[in-house]
Scaffold this active site. Structure first.
Site, PDB file in Angstrom:
ATOM      1  N   HIS A   1       0.110  -8.163 -10.111  1.00 59.65           N
ATOM      2  CA  HIS A   1       0.427  -6.756 -10.859  1.00 59.65           C
ATOM      3  C   HIS A   1      -0.675  -5.712 -10.370  1.00 59.65           C
ATOM      4  CE1 HIS A   1       2.087  -4.080 -14.415  1.00 59.65           C
ATOM      5  NE2 HIS A   1       1.796  -3.291 -13.211  1.00 59.65           N
TER       6      HIS A   1
ATOM      7  N   GLU B   1      -0.802   1.598  -7.841  1.00 59.35           N
ATOM      8  CA  GLU B   1      -1.799   0.912  -8.315  1.00 59.35           C
ATOM      9  C   GLU B   1      -3.141   1.188  -7.828  1.00 59.35           C
ATOM     10  OE1 GLU B   1      -1.772  -1.806 -10.745  1.00 59.35           O
ATOM     11  OE2 GLU B   1       0.362  -1.069 -10.937  1.00 59.35           O
TER      12      GLU B   1
ATOM     13  N   HIS C   1      -5.172   3.013 -10.987  1.00 55.78           N
ATOM     14  CA  HIS C   1      -6.129   2.318 -11.548  1.00 55.78           C
ATOM     15  C   HIS C   1      -7.540   2.196 -10.722  1.00 55.78           C
ATOM     16  CE1 HIS C   1      -3.594   0.784 -14.603  1.00 55.78           C
ATOM     17  NE2 HIS C   1      -2.740   0.530 -13.601  1.00 55.78           N
TER      18      HIS C   1
END
EC number: 4.6.1.19
Length: 256
Positions: free
Chosen positions: A74, A132, A136
């Site tokens: 993930h 992503e 992040h």
């Protein structure tokens, strides 16, 4: 290949083979400092405030993604050591072609691996990776372009994905569960405590499992502190902070 070794106190440290392209020259002075300790203000050498890294994996079954005998990636998320997260910290670095960045950097083997093990169930893989990174990756302080002694645009994103893939390869969730006799089943149920025990024993710290549709296991959080910049690859397994399971005491672990 990544390796795992014992450190003082019996904890495990994961050492990844990738090396940082150009870190701040004073990082040698902070080589023994651990993220989340609050002991350093050198954010090019110690990840801060996002010093608790959560390597998050999916077990997607509806629709299924990835190999039937492996969980998938993930992401790698910098938690602020207290359960909170910063997100999209530098919109100027919201890259939208991770495939091209990895290809241009000669990381085609990493890209090929991601096409199998870092896949989305509801959008293109590229869109997933872009999300992503911007959500992040841009919040990892040691990947700030100013931390590189030499820098090319997108180099820090390449470091992020290469490190995330290397770390994932040290965390074979499917195998660790199978070694404890816990395998996917359409009919059998398992005690959540048995899954937690098997994974904690293999990993070296408590993990967090999440469920969907009430009791179907589908996601896991592994927690790490780091020593040095992220791609130096010194990851120390720790308990997650500020995250808890939503699973009941008895869970399903269905096959893909």
């Amino acid at each position: 290949m990544p390796s795992i070794s014992k450190i003082a106190g019996g904890a495990l440290t994961v050492f990844l083979p990738f090396t940082f392209a150009g870190t701040h020259e004073t990082c040698a002075d902070t080589s023994d400092e651990i993220s989340c300790s609050g002991s350093s203000t050198n954010t090019c050498c110690i990840n801060s405030p996002g010093g608790l890294f959560q390597q998050v994996q999916f077990w997607d079954t509806n629709p299924s993604t990835g190999p039937s005998t492996s969980w998938t990636i993930h992401g790698l998320w910098p938690n602020n050591c207290d359960g909170t997260y910063s997100e999209d910290c530098d919109p100027s670095r919201d890259y939208t072609d991770i495939t091209k960045l990895l290809t241009n950097a000669g990381q085609t083997s990493v890209l090929d691996y991601m096409q199998t093990y870092w896949v989305s169930d509801d959008e293109s893989n590229e869109d997933f990776w872009d999300h992503e990174w911007k959500t992040h990756g841009t919040c990892i302080s040691t990947l700030n372009p100013s931390c590189y002694t030499t820098y090319s645009t997108g180099e820090e994103a390449v470091d992020f994905f290469t490190t995330a893939v290397d770390l994932f390869q040290t965390l074979p969730t499917y195998t660790w569960l199978a070694n404890a006799g816990i395998t996917p089943s359409s009919s059998q149920t398992y005690a959540l405590s048995d899954l937690n025990s098997a994974l904690e024993s293999a990993f070296g710290a408590p993990v967090i499992l999440l469920c969907q549709d009430t009791n179907i296991v589908y996601e896991i959080y592994y927690g790490f502190n780091t020593k040095g910049p992220l791609p130096d690859g010194n990851f120390i397994p720790v308990a997650n902070t500020g995250s808890t399971t939503n699973c009941p005491d008895t869970v399903q672990y269905p096959p893909k």
